[in-house]
Design an enzyme around this catalytic site. Structure first.
Site, mmCIF file in Angstrom:
data_model
loop_
_atom_site.group_PDB
_atom_site.id
_atom_site.type_symbol
_atom_site.label_atom_id
_atom_site.label_comp_id
_atom_site.label_asym_id
_atom_site.label_seq_id
_atom_site.Cartn_x
_atom_site.Cartn_y
_atom_site.Cartn_z
ATOM 1 N N PRO A 2 17.118 -40.766 -9.735
ATOM 2 C CG PRO A 2 16.222 -42.199 -11.261
ATOM 3 C CD PRO A 2 16.528 -41.815 -9.892
ATOM 4 C CD GLU A 3 19.394 -34.990 -8.849
ATOM 5 O OE1 GLU A 3 19.527 -33.719 -9.238
ATOM 6 O OE2 GLU A 3 20.006 -35.385 -7.890
ATOM 7 C CE LYS A 59 13.871 -34.727 -8.843
ATOM 8 N NZ LYS A 59 14.081 -34.964 -7.407
ATOM 9 N NE ARG A 281 17.879 -36.441 -0.043
ATOM 10 C CZ ARG A 281 17.824 -36.654 -1.339
ATOM 11 N NH1 ARG A 281 16.783 -35.927 -1.821
ATOM 12 N NH2 ARG A 281 18.521 -37.298 -2.080
#
Ligand SMILES: [Zn+2]
Length: 294
Positions: A2-3, A59, A281
């Site tokens: 979740p961002e 976040k 990433r």
């Protein structure tokens, strides 16, 4: 993970659904979700206490309690909160057995419940977290402020101007994507939105941040605001695990252009989207539309 848009969605839901309620009791199926203090101490401190407010910073979710303490929650990879009626039932393995809302039962992502808060308005607040990286900490205002001070500006704050972004990007000679995801520089952007913002701005993720032109910086700035705003309206991205407090998926995933679209056509030029690794990433971009500035 979740961002900003996903955590903002959860925050908005919880703010309207649990503000003003009292925590009657807590039951943990996995007490390890509570960090830094023994679970029994946590339960004693939160039982009988009212939820005064819910907010987001970066976040993190912050649930302000009436006893001067705060629940500091990080959803990490797969954590999410769900609300159900208090007659809903959860098995000892953390799976929904009975609930009016069928999403809760039908979607596997909702079946990893670690902790349940029973509220005095006839509902329960349950947290599911498949990977067990999410955490809940109980902190006072002073500890909270100290922790939150390490974050960069919020993208929708008045502090975050185009000039501010320019000074952040020009301060380092590293890949622009790494800076966008660095929480100490800008709060709330992670892998999904960094890829989407850079594609929309036509900036290569490996471009050296200090070498970007004013035009590039302006495009990144505009797209940070535009894409995060749209993603909040669509209630986030659920290409993997994210679910809202109804156990439902967000819809921004349908609108994404490059994230996890390796080899599919770029919506601008039709060429294949490429995947590389930046800062450990998986990173998706169009080599035609996004030229690297070294
Ligand atoms: Zn392209």
């Amino acid at each position: 993970m979740p961002e900003l848009p996903e955590v903002e969605t959860v925050k908005n839901d919880l703010k309207s659904k649990i503000t003003g309620t009292k925590i009657v009791s807590v039951s943990a199926l996995w007490p390890g979700i509570v960090k830094d203090i023994p679970y029994e101490v946590f339960v004693k401190q939160v039982q009988g206490v009212e939820v005064e407010d819910v907010r987001r910073r970066a976040k993190n979710l912050i649930i302000k309690l009436s006893n001067g303490m705060n629940l500091l929650v990080h959803l990490k990879m797969t954590g999410h909160f769900m609300i159900a009626e208090d007659s809903a039932e959860v098995s000892s393995e953390g799976k929904w057995i009975k609930a009016k809302n069928k999403n809760l039962i039908d979607d596997r992502q909702n079946q990893f419940i670690r902790i349940i808060f029973h509220l005095d308005n006839g509902t329960i607040l349950a947290m599911s977290d498949m990977r067990k990286f999410a955490y809940i900490k109980l902190v006072d205002d002073k500890e909270l402020e100290k922790f939150l001070a390490s974050y960069g500006p919020e993208p929708f704050s008045s502090e975050f101007t185009e000039r501010k972004l320019a000074s952040i990007l020009k301060s380092k000679n590293i890949a622009v994507k790494k800076i966008l995801m660095d929480q100490s520089q800008i709060a709330g952007i992670g892998n999904i939105y960094a890829d989407e913002i850079l594609w929309a701005a036509r900036v290569h993720p490996l471009s050296v941040s200090s070498k970007l032109s004013d035009k590039d910086i302006e495009a990144i700035y505009q797209n940070i605001k535009k894409i995060l705003k749209l993603a909040i309206e669509k209630r986030g991205t659920s290409t993997s695990d994210f679910r809202d407090t109804e156990g439902k998926k967000g819809k921004f995933g349908d609108l994404r252009n490059v994230y996890r679209k390796t080899d599919l056509p770029c919506p601008e030029c039709g060429g294949p989207v490429k995947k590389i690794t930046v800062g450990g990433r998986g990173t998706h971009f169009c080599p035609v539309c996004q030229k690297e500035v070294k």
